[in-house]
Design a protein around this motif. Structure first.
Motif, PDB file in Angstrom:
ATOM      1  N   VAL A 176      -4.539  15.445 -37.207  1.00  0.00           N
ATOM      2  CA  VAL A 176      -3.790  14.421 -36.594  1.00  0.00           C
ATOM      3  C   VAL A 176      -4.230  14.135 -35.275  1.00  0.00           C
ATOM      4  O   VAL A 176      -3.755  13.519 -34.439  1.00  0.00           O
ATOM      5  CB  VAL A 176      -2.449  14.739 -36.461  1.00  0.00           C
ATOM      6  N   HIS A 177      -5.557  14.726 -34.662  1.00  0.00           N
ATOM      7  CA  HIS A 177      -6.092  14.278 -33.583  1.00  0.00           C
ATOM      8  C   HIS A 177      -5.514  14.746 -32.005  1.00  0.00           C
ATOM      9  O   HIS A 177      -5.328  14.155 -31.081  1.00  0.00           O
ATOM     10  CB  HIS A 177      -6.491  13.097 -33.568  1.00  0.00           C
ATOM     11  N   HIS A 178      -4.927  16.214 -32.437  1.00  0.00           N
ATOM     12  CA  HIS A 178      -4.198  16.526 -30.978  1.00  0.00           C
ATOM     13  C   HIS A 178      -5.363  16.973 -30.281  1.00  0.00           C
ATOM     14  O   HIS A 178      -6.339  17.445 -30.614  1.00  0.00           O
ATOM     15  CB  HIS A 178      -3.552  17.906 -31.431  1.00  0.00           C
ATOM     16  N   LYS A 179      -5.185  16.755 -28.719  1.00  0.00           N
ATOM     17  CA  LYS A 179      -6.133  17.094 -27.866  1.00  0.00           C
ATOM     18  C   LYS A 179      -5.797  18.608 -27.250  1.00  0.00           C
ATOM     19  O   LYS A 179      -6.447  19.422 -26.618  1.00  0.00           O
ATOM     20  CB  LYS A 179      -5.942  16.242 -26.763  1.00  0.00           C
ATOM     21  N   ARG A 180      -4.299  18.915 -27.383  1.00  0.00           N
ATOM     22  CA  ARG A 180      -4.056  20.135 -26.705  1.00  0.00           C
ATOM     23  C   ARG A 180      -2.473  20.598 -27.481  1.00  0.00           C
ATOM     24  O   ARG A 180      -1.730  19.537 -28.019  1.00  0.00           O
ATOM     25  CB  ARG A 180      -3.821  20.209 -25.236  1.00  0.00           C
ATOM     26  N   ARG A 181      -2.247  22.063 -27.484  1.00  0.00           N
ATOM     27  CA  ARG A 181      -0.913  22.257 -27.636  1.00  0.00           C
ATOM     28  C   ARG A 181      -0.343  22.872 -26.309  1.00  0.00           C
ATOM     29  O   ARG A 181      -1.218  23.342 -25.671  1.00  0.00           O
ATOM     30  CB  ARG A 181      -0.727  23.490 -28.487  1.00  0.00           C
ATOM     31  N   TYR A 182       1.025  22.410 -25.634  1.00  0.00           N
ATOM     32  CA  TYR A 182       1.244  22.826 -24.557  1.00  0.00           C
ATOM     33  C   TYR A 182       1.906  23.997 -24.485  1.00  0.00           C
ATOM     34  O   TYR A 182       2.751  24.555 -25.153  1.00  0.00           O
ATOM     35  CB  TYR A 182       2.620  21.788 -23.844  1.00  0.00           C
ATOM     36  N   SER A 183       1.842  24.766 -23.315  1.00  0.00           N
ATOM     37  CA  SER A 183       2.696  25.761 -22.718  1.00  0.00           C
ATOM     38  C   SER A 183       3.929  25.346 -21.817  1.00  0.00           C
ATOM     39  O   SER A 183       3.660  24.209 -21.327  1.00  0.00           O
ATOM     40  CB  SER A 183       1.962  26.841 -21.894  1.00  0.00           C
ATOM     41  N   ARG A 184       4.849  25.958 -21.924  1.00  0.00           N
ATOM     42  CA  ARG A 184       5.995  25.493 -21.210  1.00  0.00           C
ATOM     43  C   ARG A 184       5.614  25.269 -19.677  1.00  0.00           C
ATOM     44  O   ARG A 184       6.000  24.333 -19.013  1.00  0.00           O
ATOM     45  CB  ARG A 184       7.388  26.559 -21.077  1.00  0.00           C
ATOM     46  N   ALA A 185       5.009  26.240 -19.103  1.00  0.00           N
ATOM     47  CA  ALA A 185       4.472  26.193 -17.529  1.00  0.00           C
ATOM     48  C   ALA A 185       3.460  25.115 -17.235  1.00  0.00           C
ATOM     49  O   ALA A 185       3.646  24.183 -16.476  1.00  0.00           O
ATOM     50  CB  ALA A 185       3.679  27.477 -17.210  1.00  0.00           C
ATOM     51  N   ASP A 186       2.831  24.977 -18.132  1.00  0.00           N
ATOM     52  CA  ASP A 186       1.642  23.578 -17.877  1.00  0.00           C
ATOM     53  C   ASP A 186       2.442  22.191 -18.151  1.00  0.00           C
ATOM     54  O   ASP A 186       2.089  21.375 -17.201  1.00  0.00           O
ATOM     55  CB  ASP A 186       0.623  23.722 -19.148  1.00  0.00           C
ATOM     56  N   LEU A 187       3.365  22.052 -19.169  1.00  0.00           N
ATOM     57  CA  LEU A 187       4.100  20.815 -19.181  1.00  0.00           C
ATOM     58  C   LEU A 187       4.805  20.593 -18.022  1.00  0.00           C
ATOM     59  O   LEU A 187       4.730  19.589 -17.545  1.00  0.00           O
ATOM     60  CB  LEU A 187       4.801  20.785 -20.496  1.00  0.00           C
ATOM     61  N   LEU A 188       5.699  21.609 -17.705  1.00  0.00           N
ATOM     62  CA  LEU A 188       6.667  21.360 -16.317  1.00  0.00           C
ATOM     63  C   LEU A 188       5.603  21.088 -15.164  1.00  0.00           C
ATOM     64  O   LEU A 188       6.000  20.285 -14.373  1.00  0.00           O
ATOM     65  CB  LEU A 188       7.268  22.532 -16.337  1.00  0.00           C
ATOM     66  N   THR A 189       4.481  21.840 -14.906  1.00  0.00           N
ATOM     67  CA  THR A 189       3.896  21.557 -13.696  1.00  0.00           C
ATOM     68  C   THR A 189       3.272  20.191 -13.744  1.00  0.00           C
ATOM     69  O   THR A 189       3.471  19.530 -12.707  1.00  0.00           O
ATOM     70  CB  THR A 189       2.498  22.491 -13.849  1.00  0.00           C
ATOM     71  N   LYS A 190       2.768  19.418 -14.891  1.00  0.00           N
ATOM     72  CA  LYS A 190       2.505  18.017 -15.060  1.00  0.00           C
ATOM     73  C   LYS A 190       3.382  17.163 -14.643  1.00  0.00           C
ATOM     74  O   LYS A 190       3.328  16.149 -13.967  1.00  0.00           O
ATOM     75  CB  LYS A 190       1.819  17.775 -16.279  1.00  0.00           C
ATOM     76  N   LEU A 191       4.657  17.523 -15.399  1.00  0.00           N
ATOM     77  CA  LEU A 191       6.015  16.586 -14.957  1.00  0.00           C
ATOM     78  C   LEU A 191       6.212  16.552 -13.658  1.00  0.00           C
ATOM     79  O   LEU A 191       6.560  15.543 -12.935  1.00  0.00           O
ATOM     80  CB  LEU A 191       6.944  16.923 -16.109  1.00  0.00           C
ATOM     81  N   ILE A 192       6.441  17.647 -12.921  1.00  0.00           N
ATOM     82  CA  ILE A 192       6.995  17.748 -11.574  1.00  0.00           C
ATOM     83  C   ILE A 192       5.847  17.179 -10.824  1.00  0.00           C
ATOM     84  O   ILE A 192       6.178  16.276  -9.504  1.00  0.00           O
ATOM     85  CB  ILE A 192       7.248  19.255 -11.228  1.00  0.00           C
ATOM     86  N   ALA A 193       4.646  17.178 -10.989  1.00  0.00           N
ATOM     87  CA  ALA A 193       3.634  16.632 -10.118  1.00  0.00           C
ATOM     88  C   ALA A 193       3.767  15.142  -9.898  1.00  0.00           C
ATOM     89  O   ALA A 193       3.389  14.556  -9.209  1.00  0.00           O
ATOM     90  CB  ALA A 193       2.189  17.017 -10.622  1.00  0.00           C
ATOM     91  N   VAL A 194       4.073  14.488 -11.207  1.00  0.00           N
ATOM     92  CA  VAL A 194       4.188  13.144 -11.032  1.00  0.00           C
ATOM     93  C   VAL A 194       5.680  12.768 -10.448  1.00  0.00           C
ATOM     94  O   VAL A 194       6.047  11.544 -10.465  1.00  0.00           O
ATOM     95  CB  VAL A 194       3.925  12.519 -12.301  1.00  0.00           C
ATOM     96  N   GLY A 195       6.495  13.369 -10.165  1.00  0.00           N
ATOM     97  CA  GLY A 195       7.795  13.233  -9.778  1.00  0.00           C
ATOM     98  C   GLY A 195       9.021  13.604 -10.655  1.00  0.00           C
ATOM     99  O   GLY A 195      10.261  12.588 -10.354  1.00  0.00           O
ATOM    100  N   PHE A 196       8.782  13.825 -11.817  1.00  0.00           N
ATOM    101  CA  PHE A 196      10.177  14.293 -12.393  1.00  0.00           C
ATOM    102  C   PHE A 196      10.731  15.482 -12.239  1.00  0.00           C
ATOM    103  O   PHE A 196      10.184  16.603 -11.742  1.00  0.00           O
ATOM    104  CB  PHE A 196       9.535  14.260 -14.027  1.00  0.00           C
TER     105      PHE A 196
END
Length: 280
Positions: A176-196
């Protein structure tokens, strides 16, 4: 500066990213028909629709009325479950035309548009934006998160899910062409970085997780002997006998019950985040 996209009509569909509408670089063309055929039987899809429908209902109740954008709506299964929710106006977006054509047939009363969330933003804002198992398909997920943030109203809510745990990577992710599977820390870091600001974070597929681990390990070991055609290979991995779907559906309801109680499940094959804009 964020790019505001404009639409042109292709095959009767408003396309905001027409240059990629038929590329199928991030999701196989044949997978739309496979998943559409399985959607009503799949315990995983049924559980996902129940839980996310409940999460959307919480925000519609909070806001009174809400305008929702479902990014990566696929064949429209989720929109079909919420389209009659009082106070809700819903739009489904999908990057590829194959999925949208099926969605329009399945849900003729819903609005559907073609849109690549990594390319820019739409010319309107939304009170609720959902993206269920979408951002793992794109290379530039940070751009996607940033554009979602920019399209969300100041008191709006972003509800998302992604596949979790890199050690679960298997042939299914490749199909299904996934580029990654996320860790909790990685996803939250990315969301917080853009203002979430995350409001709720939990795993799903918790009680079935041991079976998921075993199935993914087996998938790695037999992938060489499995069907090489993506459609056949996908069908072999997402199709279950009716009794198995029934049993797994009942087990998934335990996950749903705990999440509705406000608990954060510590592990599972899916990671769910409900977020709002920082300081909202």
């Amino acid at each position: 500066m964020t790019r505001v996209l404009t639409a042109r009509t292709v095959n009767g569909i408003a396309c905001y990213s027409p240059d990629v509408a038929e590329s199928y670089a991030d999701y196989p063309d044949a997978a739309f028909e496979v998943t559409d055929a399985e959607v009503e039987r799949s315990f995983w899809v049924r559980s996902r629709n129940r839980l996310f429908g409940w999460l959307v209902q919480q925000d519609v109740t909070r806001l009174g009325r809400a305008n929702l954008l479902d990014i990566g709506c696929g064949t429209g299964s989720f929109l079909g479950k919420i389209i009659d929710m009082p106070g809700l106006s819903a739009t489904g977006s999908e990057i590829y035309l194959s999925g949208l054509k099926i969605a329009q047939k399945r849900q003729p009363r819903a609005e559907f548009i073609q849109f690549d969330v990594t390319q820019g933003v739409l010319d309107r804002q939304f009170d609720i934006i959902t993206a269920f198992d979408v951002l793992e398909h794109v290379e530039q997920d940070e751009a996607g998160f940033r554009n979602i943030h920019d399209m969300l109203s100041d008191d709006g809510t972003y509800i998302m899910s992604v596949p979790q745990h890199a050690f679960l990577w298997s042939r299914l992710d490749e199909i299904v062409h996934h580029k990654r599977r996320y860790s909790r820390a990685d996803l939250l870091t990315k969301l917080i970085a853009v203002g979430f600001e995350p409001q709720r974070v939990t795993s799903q597929v918790f009680f079935l997780f041991p079976l998921v681990v075993v199935s993914r390990l087996l998938d790695r070991s037999i992938s060489g002997a499995a069907p090489t055609d993506d459609a056949q290979a996908l069908l072999a991995r997402v199709s279950f006998p009716r009794p198995v779907n029934w049993l797994f559906d009942k087990i998934m309801r335990l996950d749903e019950a705990l999440i509705r109680m406000g608990l954060s499940l510590p592990f599972g094959s899916t990671l769910i985040v409900v977020a709002r804009k920082s300081g909202a």
